[in-house]
Design an enzyme around this catalytic site. Structure first.
Site, PDB file in Angstrom:
ATOM      1  N   GLU B  59       0.818  -1.222   0.000  1.00  0.00           N
ATOM      2  CA  GLU B  59       0.000   0.000   0.000  1.00  0.00           C
ATOM      3  C   GLU B  59       0.845   1.262   0.000  1.00  0.00           C
ATOM      4  O   GLU B  59       0.550   2.229  -0.712  1.00  0.00           O
ATOM      5  CB  GLU B  59      -0.963   0.007   1.196  1.00  0.00           C
ATOM      6  CG  GLU B  59      -2.102  -1.007   1.094  1.00  0.00           C
ATOM      7  CD  GLU B  59      -1.709  -2.413   1.537  1.00  0.00           C
ATOM      8  OE1 GLU B  59      -0.563  -2.612   1.989  1.00  0.00           O
ATOM      9  OE2 GLU B  59      -2.558  -3.319   1.432  1.00  0.00           O
ATOM     10  N   HIS B 128     -11.342  -4.802   9.804  1.00  0.00           N
ATOM     11  CA  HIS B 128     -11.917  -4.840   8.456  1.00  0.00           C
ATOM     12  C   HIS B 128     -13.314  -4.205   8.423  1.00  0.00           C
ATOM     13  O   HIS B 128     -14.116  -4.537   7.564  1.00  0.00           O
ATOM     14  CB  HIS B 128     -12.025  -6.287   7.942  1.00  0.00           C
ATOM     15  CG  HIS B 128     -10.716  -6.895   7.552  1.00  0.00           C
ATOM     16  ND1 HIS B 128      -9.675  -7.071   8.437  1.00  0.00           N
ATOM     17  CD2 HIS B 128     -10.264  -7.368   6.364  1.00  0.00           C
ATOM     18  CE1 HIS B 128      -8.653  -7.637   7.806  1.00  0.00           C
ATOM     19  NE2 HIS B 128      -8.981  -7.823   6.559  1.00  0.00           N
TER      20      HIS B 128
END
Lengths: 322, 323
Positions: B59, B128
């Site tokens: 990322e 999440h």
């Protein structure tokens, strides 16, 4: 460690000498201005490391890109950044390259392919990969060079950027100036390898360590790495062993805190300007000609910066959104 | 008008903008394979894997690379898969993308869109399920967009891709299958304009993202009890259309702000403060906030329901404001 083979023309060597001298005198001037209280913010000079800036940028075209660090005056100057506007930036003038909002740590001159000094250590490497990606997508043979230090080579951004460049064969040269210290922490403590260039093996990319006090050696290694990138073969990692003659900033001494006087003197004896003068067997007259020409540039830069206005208050609220 | 889903609307916007401008390219984990996400299905086949580019799980690396490509003249669109993963890439977003134009005195622009699907109600647990848009309204130089229905997600994504500034484009996973009317053709929506999603006179319900849905459902329930609620969706939170929100509150005199993110330091707190500054004299009751409790989002359905906001919680807050 690769030494120069020195098949270089005197002309090319003379140009690189001039660049190194320009950097040296600019940074001495910046330091004088800082000590005189005329600089806004901090300054990190690269005095001692000029061969890296001059050698790498001599291997680049004007339409290639560089990205540098908080210690980036040298790379900026070697890539053609304008001295008056750069000094004005350091001195908090609105005519500065960043309109006095970036200061020494964010010098950029995009018109010269200089995509900025980036003060977060390691952050410039992924951005260099992206500029390389843009060059690859547009199908031109331009190259991006990213300068960083031994400290940044321990940052995750180094790994992620090297890996991206390797899998996508991006035209990026990773140039590590190993000046042995991340502020006060020695590379031999913080870094798992003696030669940072060996880390290139992890990315199946070429790696080479050169003498960073020898501008010809830096140039030759850079020329090879840049050609590799231009041919579409992907990244290289070049490490130059070098040394800053000053402290990290004016907050620490040249030696006596985390570096010994003996170590400092050993490197000082290999001053890249003197090494180059010897290689060129330069006469006093030749040296003076270089010095006089550079002094004229420095004087003009000082005059421009001193006579430039400070920013209006409205500047604080400009350039946030395009 | 035809009806399509929120995820299909994202997909249409991406197709149309990539068709329109060859400088637009998409990058992220698992974007090239159609079967992975309905939002990106078909793009790899249509535009090839140079422009619809899978990345490693990297990322920081690919976000920084997107910033570099944007500075060099491209218009990258990143797919973060989940905003939770974006935490690994805050430096290139907050220190670089958002500040470069300012820091370099206007020498560059960074036309970058970061698509960040987020949110819970799916038993995916603490790492999440987060809604983190509040973090990013603290970053000057970054647009933050929070669309709540198919027409807005399409229109605002197209505007975001045409914007010359970095944009955090939040998508609500709970809304991906939501169906709604979307105009045919080149439908764009303006960045920085709130929208009244339901008109009413008694109370203003301001809903962010998934909670704009919650507010509409709450308004239905309140209508059954004789309360005429207005629902306003800010749609973008940088810039925040304070005047658009305050206008509704001046009319109704009462206000509840609902968001899926945590309550402390949340978007709701910012909106409540801004609205009371602009409409204090019209307020007949304190502005109240409905938000996720200040604990991580647990996996178990029963526990998750305790932590996350709901239609019932919005109704209860509205009744309190009306009492």
């Amino acid at each position: 460690m690769a030494k120069s083979t020195s098949g270089l023309s005197r002309k090319r060597m003379g140009e690189m000498y001039r660049t190194m001298l320009r950097i040296r005198r600019f940074e001495e001037t910046a330091d004088d201005m800082y000590m005189a209280g005329k600089v806004v913010g901090g300054v990190h000079v690269s005095i001692g490391q000029e061969a890296c800036s001059a050698g790498v940028c001599a291997a680049l075209r004007e339409d290639d890109a560089v990205l540098t660090t908080h210690r980036g005056h040298g790379h900026s100057i070697a890539k053609g950044t304008r001295l008056p506007e750069m000094l004005a930036e350091l001195m908090g003038k609105v005519t500065g390259l960043c309109r006095s909002k970036g200061g020494s740590m964010h010098i950029a001159d995009v018109s010269k392919g200089h995509y900025g000094a980036h003060s977060i250590v390691g952050a410039n490497m992924p951005m260099a990969a992206g500029i390389g990606l843009a060059y690859q997508l547009e199908g031109k043979d331009r190259v991006a060079v990213v300068f960083f230090g031994d400290g940044a080579s321990n940052n995750g951004a180094f790994h992620e950027a090297m890996n991206l460049c390797a899998i996508w064969k991006l035209p990026v040269v990773f140039f590590c100036e190993n000046n042995q210290y991340a502020v006060s922490v020695p590379a031999e403590y913080s870094t798992s390898v003696d030669d940072i260039s060996v880390r290139s093996k992890g990315y199946d990319a070429p790696g080479l360590t050169v003498d960073g006090m020898d501008v010809a050696a830096v140039y030759e290694a850079s020329r090879e790495a840049v050609a590799h990138a231009r041919r579409g073969l992907g990244p290289s990692l070049v490490e130059a062993k070098t040394y800053r003659f000053f402290g990290h900033s004016r907050g620490d001494p040249h030696y006596g805190m985390y570096r010994t006087k003996e170590e400092w003197e050993g490197w000082k004896g290999r001053d890249p300007l003197i090494v180059c003068e010897k290689m060129l067997k330069m006469t006093a007259k030749q040296k003076k000609a270089h010095a006089d020409a550079v002094e004229t540039e420095i004087r003009e830069a000082i005059e421009f910066a001193e006579n430039s206005p400070e920013p209006e208050e409205s500047v604080a609220l400009e350039d946030i959104f395009a | 008008m035809r009806t399509i889903s929120y995820s299909a609307a994202i997909n249409e916007a991406l197709h149309e903008e990539m068709e329109r401008d060859e400088k637009v390219f998409l990058m992220g984990e698992d974007v090239a394979l159609s079967a992975i996400s309905p939002a990106t299905a078909g793009l790899g086949d249509r535009f090839g894997h140079e422009r619809v580019r899978n990345t490693p799980i990297s990322e920081l690396g690919f976000t920084g690379a997107a910033v570099g490509a944007a500075m060099a003249g491209y218009r990258p669109v990143l797919d973060m898969r989940r905003i939770d993963f974006m935490m690994l890439a805050i430096d290139p977003i907050a220190n670089q993308a958002a500040k470069l134009r300012y820091m370099l005195g206007g020498q560059v622009s960074v036309p970058l869109v970061i698509r960040a699907p987020e949110g819970g109600y799916s038993q995916n647990g603490p790492t999440h399920s987060q809604c983190l848009e509040a973090w990013f309204i603290q970053v000057p130089g970054l647009r933050v967009i929070v669309p709540s229905d198919p027409a807005d997600v399409k229109g605002l994504l197209k505007s975001a891709i045409r914007e010359d500034n970095p944009v955090l484009f939040v998508e609500y996973r709970a809304l991906y299958s939501l169906e709604g009317p979307v105009p045919e053709g080149d439908h764009t929506e303006p960045i920085g304009k709130a929208a009244v999603k339901r008109e009413g006179a008694d109370i203003t319900l301001i809903g962010i993202g998934s909670q704009a849905r919650g507010c509409l459902e709450a308004a239905e329930l309140l209508a059954g009890e004789g309360v005429d609620a207005e629902v306003v969706d800010p749609r973008t939170i940088n810039p925040l259309d304070v005047e658009g929100l305050a206008a509704s509150v001046r009319k109704t005199g009462r206000c509840v702000v609902a968001e899926e993110g945590h309550k402390s330091g949340g978007v709701g707190a910012e909106i409540a403060a801004s609205v009371q500054e602009a409409a204090f004299n019209s307020l007949k009751a304190p502005i109240s906030r409905v938000a996720a409790l200040d604990v991580p989002v647990p996996v178990h359905t029963k526990l998750e329901a305790i932590v996350l906001p709901s239609t019932e919680k919005i109704v209860a807050a509205a009744k309190k404001a009306l009492s």
